[in-house]
Structure formats: structure tokens, C-alpha cells
Design a protein around this motif. Sequence first.
Motif, PDB file in Angstrom:
ATOM      1  N   THR A 154       0.842  -1.197   0.000  1.00  0.00           N
ATOM      2  CA  THR A 154       0.000   0.000   0.000  1.00  0.00           C
ATOM      3  C   THR A 154       0.877   1.247   0.000  1.00  0.00           C
ATOM      4  O   THR A 154       2.000   1.237   0.505  1.00  0.00           O
ATOM      5  CB  THR A 154      -0.904   0.037   1.238  1.00  0.00           C
ATOM      6  OG1 THR A 154      -0.094   0.008   2.428  1.00  0.00           O
ATOM      7  CG2 THR A 154      -1.864  -1.139   1.251  1.00  0.00           C
ATOM      8  N   TYR A 155       0.345   2.324  -0.591  1.00  0.00           N
ATOM      9  CA  TYR A 155       1.068   3.601  -0.541  1.00  0.00           C
ATOM     10  C   TYR A 155       0.102   4.709  -0.150  1.00  0.00           C
ATOM     11  O   TYR A 155      -1.058   4.712  -0.553  1.00  0.00           O
ATOM     12  CB  TYR A 155       1.773   3.918  -1.859  1.00  0.00           C
ATOM     13  CG  TYR A 155       0.894   4.343  -3.009  1.00  0.00           C
ATOM     14  CD1 TYR A 155       0.742   5.694  -3.342  1.00  0.00           C
ATOM     15  CD2 TYR A 155       0.216   3.405  -3.785  1.00  0.00           C
ATOM     16  CE1 TYR A 155      -0.045   6.091  -4.416  1.00  0.00           C
ATOM     17  CE2 TYR A 155      -0.571   3.792  -4.859  1.00  0.00           C
ATOM     18  CZ  TYR A 155      -0.701   5.134  -5.167  1.00  0.00           C
ATOM     19  OH  TYR A 155      -1.483   5.518  -6.229  1.00  0.00           O
ATOM     20  N   ALA A 156       0.608   5.632   0.648  1.00  0.00           N
ATOM     21  CA  ALA A 156      -0.185   6.762   1.128  1.00  0.00           C
ATOM     22  C   ALA A 156      -0.005   7.954   0.205  1.00  0.00           C
ATOM     23  O   ALA A 156       0.969   8.049  -0.547  1.00  0.00           O
ATOM     24  CB  ALA A 156       0.254   7.131   2.542  1.00  0.00           C
ATOM     25  N   HIS A 181      -3.608   2.280  -3.357  1.00  0.00           N
ATOM     26  CA  HIS A 181      -3.545   3.671  -2.928  1.00  0.00           C
ATOM     27  C   HIS A 181      -4.425   3.903  -1.705  1.00  0.00           C
ATOM     28  O   HIS A 181      -5.597   3.545  -1.691  1.00  0.00           O
ATOM     29  CB  HIS A 181      -4.005   4.577  -4.077  1.00  0.00           C
ATOM     30  CG  HIS A 181      -4.024   6.034  -3.725  1.00  0.00           C
ATOM     31  ND1 HIS A 181      -4.976   6.917  -4.214  1.00  0.00           N
ATOM     32  CD2 HIS A 181      -3.209   6.773  -2.928  1.00  0.00           C
ATOM     33  CE1 HIS A 181      -4.729   8.127  -3.748  1.00  0.00           C
ATOM     34  NE2 HIS A 181      -3.683   8.073  -2.961  1.00  0.00           N
ATOM     35  N   ILE A 182      -3.845   4.559  -0.686  1.00  0.00           N
ATOM     36  CA  ILE A 182      -4.595   4.949   0.511  1.00  0.00           C
ATOM     37  C   ILE A 182      -4.490   6.466   0.636  1.00  0.00           C
ATOM     38  O   ILE A 182      -3.468   7.005   1.078  1.00  0.00           O
ATOM     39  CB  ILE A 182      -4.027   4.290   1.794  1.00  0.00           C
ATOM     40  CG1 ILE A 182      -3.833   2.793   1.606  1.00  0.00           C
ATOM     41  CG2 ILE A 182      -4.936   4.600   2.977  1.00  0.00           C
ATOM     42  CD1 ILE A 182      -5.109   2.017   1.401  1.00  0.00           C
ATOM     43  N   PRO A 183      -5.519   7.203   0.204  1.00  0.00           N
ATOM     44  CA  PRO A 183      -5.447   8.670   0.285  1.00  0.00           C
ATOM     45  C   PRO A 183      -5.774   9.183   1.683  1.00  0.00           C
ATOM     46  O   PRO A 183      -6.629   8.631   2.374  1.00  0.00           O
ATOM     47  CB  PRO A 183      -6.502   9.136  -0.726  1.00  0.00           C
ATOM     48  CG  PRO A 183      -7.496   8.012  -0.762  1.00  0.00           C
ATOM     49  CD  PRO A 183      -6.740   6.742  -0.477  1.00  0.00           C
ATOM     50  N   TYR A 184      -5.070  10.249   2.077  1.00  0.00           N
ATOM     51  CA  TYR A 184      -5.319  10.908   3.355  1.00  0.00           C
ATOM     52  C   TYR A 184      -5.624  12.378   3.095  1.00  0.00           C
ATOM     53  O   TYR A 184      -5.451  12.868   1.983  1.00  0.00           O
ATOM     54  CB  TYR A 184      -4.093  10.782   4.281  1.00  0.00           C
ATOM     55  CG  TYR A 184      -3.817   9.365   4.723  1.00  0.00           C
ATOM     56  CD1 TYR A 184      -4.277   8.895   5.941  1.00  0.00           C
ATOM     57  CD2 TYR A 184      -3.094   8.492   3.901  1.00  0.00           C
ATOM     58  CE1 TYR A 184      -4.022   7.591   6.353  1.00  0.00           C
ATOM     59  CE2 TYR A 184      -2.836   7.184   4.301  1.00  0.00           C
ATOM     60  CZ  TYR A 184      -3.303   6.741   5.527  1.00  0.00           C
ATOM     61  OH  TYR A 184      -3.066   5.456   5.917  1.00  0.00           O
ATOM     62  N   ARG A 185      -6.027  13.073   4.115  1.00  0.00           N
ATOM     63  CA  ARG A 185      -6.269  14.509   3.992  1.00  0.00           C
ATOM     64  C   ARG A 185      -5.058  15.254   4.553  1.00  0.00           C
ATOM     65  O   ARG A 185      -5.064  15.759   5.669  1.00  0.00           O
ATOM     66  CB  ARG A 185      -7.550  14.912   4.721  1.00  0.00           C
ATOM     67  CG  ARG A 185      -8.795  14.355   4.063  1.00  0.00           C
ATOM     68  CD  ARG A 185     -10.063  14.973   4.617  1.00  0.00           C
ATOM     69  NE  ARG A 185     -11.240  14.468   3.926  1.00  0.00           N
ATOM     70  CZ  ARG A 185     -11.713  14.950   2.791  1.00  0.00           C
ATOM     71  NH1 ARG A 185     -11.085  15.970   2.207  1.00  0.00           N
ATOM     72  NH2 ARG A 185     -12.783  14.442   2.218  1.00  0.00           N
ATOM     73  N   GLY A 186      -3.996  15.270   3.755  1.00  0.00           N
ATOM     74  CA  GLY A 186      -2.765  15.926   4.170  1.00  0.00           C
ATOM     75  C   GLY A 186      -1.659  14.942   4.481  1.00  0.00           C
ATOM     76  O   GLY A 186      -1.889  13.736   4.660  1.00  0.00           O
ATOM     77  N   ALA A 187      -0.428  15.479   4.569  1.00  0.00           N
ATOM     78  CA  ALA A 187       0.736  14.622   4.808  1.00  0.00           C
ATOM     79  C   ALA A 187       0.820  14.131   6.249  1.00  0.00           C
ATOM     80  O   ALA A 187       1.298  13.021   6.514  1.00  0.00           O
ATOM     81  CB  ALA A 187       2.014  15.380   4.438  1.00  0.00           C
ATOM     82  N   GLN A 188       0.342  14.939   7.193  1.00  0.00           N
ATOM     83  CA  GLN A 188       0.483  14.558   8.602  1.00  0.00           C
ATOM     84  C   GLN A 188      -0.234  13.249   8.938  1.00  0.00           C
ATOM     85  O   GLN A 188       0.379  12.347   9.518  1.00  0.00           O
ATOM     86  CB  GLN A 188      -0.008  15.692   9.513  1.00  0.00           C
ATOM     87  CG  GLN A 188       0.220  15.397  10.994  1.00  0.00           C
ATOM     88  CD  GLN A 188      -0.145  16.586  11.880  1.00  0.00           C
ATOM     89  OE1 GLN A 188      -0.496  17.647  11.394  1.00  0.00           O
ATOM     90  NE2 GLN A 188      -0.055  16.396  13.183  1.00  0.00           N
ATOM     91  N   ASP A 193       0.129   7.046   9.886  1.00  0.00           N
ATOM     92  CA  ASP A 193      -0.102   5.641   9.559  1.00  0.00           C
ATOM     93  C   ASP A 193       1.146   4.965   9.023  1.00  0.00           C
ATOM     94  O   ASP A 193       1.353   3.761   9.243  1.00  0.00           O
ATOM     95  CB  ASP A 193      -1.254   5.509   8.554  1.00  0.00           C
ATOM     96  CG  ASP A 193      -2.607   5.501   9.251  1.00  0.00           C
ATOM     97  OD1 ASP A 193      -2.650   5.712  10.476  1.00  0.00           O
ATOM     98  OD2 ASP A 193      -3.632   5.280   8.571  1.00  0.00           O
ATOM     99  N   LEU A 194       2.003   5.702   8.322  1.00  0.00           N
ATOM    100  CA  LEU A 194       3.266   5.112   7.869  1.00  0.00           C
ATOM    101  C   LEU A 194       4.136   4.749   9.069  1.00  0.00           C
ATOM    102  O   LEU A 194       4.654   3.625   9.162  1.00  0.00           O
ATOM    103  CB  LEU A 194       4.014   6.091   6.962  1.00  0.00           C
ATOM    104  CG  LEU A 194       5.330   5.544   6.397  1.00  0.00           C
ATOM    105  CD1 LEU A 194       5.067   4.654   5.194  1.00  0.00           C
ATOM    106  CD2 LEU A 194       6.282   6.685   6.021  1.00  0.00           C
TER     107      LEU A 194
END
Length: 322
Positions: A154-156, A181-188, A193-194
Amino acid sequence: MTMRRRLLTAFALACALPLAAQAQVYPNKPVRVVVPQPPGGGFDTVGRLMADRLGRQTGQPFVVDNRTGSGTLVGTDFAAKAPADGYTLLVGSVSNLALNPGLYANLPYDSMRDFEPVGLLVSYSYTLVARKDLPQQNLRDVLAYAKANPGKLTYASAGVGSGQHVLAAALWHMAGVDVAHIPYRGAQPAYQDLLGGRVDLFFDLSPTARVQVDAGKAKALAVSGAARNPMHPEVPTVQESGADLQLESWFGLFAPAKTPPEVLQRLRAEFAKMAALPEVQEALVKGGGKPLALVGDDARTVVRRDVDTWPRIVKTLAIRAE
């Protein structure tokens, strides 16, 4: 007729004097620098550095305006439609000028037609980082595992259509592998999760990724630039790792199209002076960037290259902004 010509010439000169005087004293009031992202990111950091130095040089405040919404769309469109008088400028990057044309079916601005580049100040590579306990130690190993195990890794990203998403998706596409693909709302939240081991990979701007790598919380597998990054000289490039892909995210200053030539000339002269300052170059390098100092047509050549290239890639990947 001779007297008539003299009168007409005198009248034309009289009309031109206020415009000439205005160009000579530019800027004579505060200049808005539109940053189309919230405070704290790459756009904001570069924008504030440019605004601070240009304000000192010209004697007029260059005021950062974080105008956010729909990724980078709202702020960029606002700048495109602002009066072309030199008092509203835009911080432009690969994200809002080269990726957005591929992400939006009806983009309300044209990156090349609606903006004049003042100059490009800096570029940053991306670093592919992995959770620290991922068994694969480099990008070659990741690609080999992904080929044998489709969809297992998986990649964020910081969101659908973000630079982190597009670059990673292009890499997997060109390598012919399936990584989820695992989308987030921002890098933080992506980093949370990484670092927590809940997602395997993240392609982030190198200066931000460096913090986690240097702290031993994540490991660097590859960098996206044409050459290795001096921050992590032991980390190979994506191309060295067997994938024909490179991207560096440049940042610079842009003016609305039809800004008077005299104003553009003054802006470019001040930009070149600012970009050459040793303390500016030192700050950029310390922050993990590669100083560019490209002005006018030289900047336009780089922008045109990426505007011609990346929208096609984005459309091939069928990525659409949320």
C-alpha cells in the motif's frame, strides 16, 4: 501640419508620463503574494521567503495571502483573475500549474496563457519512504515484490490528485505493478499511519521526508530527481532503480498575464537580485532544495516542459481531483 504633429506628439507624451512614472515607482503600495495552500507547507515556506526578501529590497510590504480551497485551485484562479498591475502575484509550482490541467476537466485558468513567470527560485525532489520494518530495502526490491504480489503493498498520499499521489501512481504504472492507494487529507495523517506501520510506502517532498528518515522512523528507498539528493547521497534515484521517471517540484513567482512590461522588468530584476543572495541560497539548500534562479524566458521553458508533459501522464492514469 507640422504644428499639428507637434501638438499631437506633446499630447501623447503628456499621456504617457503618468504611466512611465507609475512604472518607475513600482511598487508604491503593498503587494499581495497569493499562496494557494495553508501555512506550513512547501508553497508557504517558499512564498514567505520570497515575500520577506522582496519587501526588504523594494521598501514595500509583500504580504502573503494563504488563499486555500480545492487543493490549489481557488488561490490560483483568484490570482489568474486579479488585476494585471503587479500588485497581486502567485506562488506557482508543478502542483497548481502542471498537474491541475490534467486533474480538472474544466480548469478555470490556463497555466501558460493566464500567467507570466517572474522567476523560479527552487526545486525539491521527492523521496519514496517506507515504514521502517518493511522487508524490502530499496525500490528494486519493492517493484519485484509488487510484481509477484499484486495489490499487497500500500502507498499513502496527501489526497487524490496531490503530487505524492500522481508521482507514485506514475511510478507504479510505468513499472507495471499494482500497489494499493490509501489517500489521506494531508501529509500529517499519512505519516501517522506510515510510522505506525499501517501503510507501507509514501512518496513525499524530500525535505519533509528527511525529518522522519533522519529520526530513524522511516527508511528512504529512492529519490525522484535527476541526481541523488545531497541530504541522502546513499539513496539512489528512481531511474537508477530501474524506472524511467523523474520529477522535481519547482516553486516560483508568477504575475497575471498582461502585467505591464515595465512592471515585469522591475519584478524580474528584483527577483534575480533576491535569488542571488547568499543567505537565500543557503536557506534553500539547508531546507533540502536546489536553488534555480531562473528568470523570465528561462523560467517559462521549464514551466512549458512540465505543462506539456504531466497533464498527459495524469490523464493516462485516469486521476481526477476530489
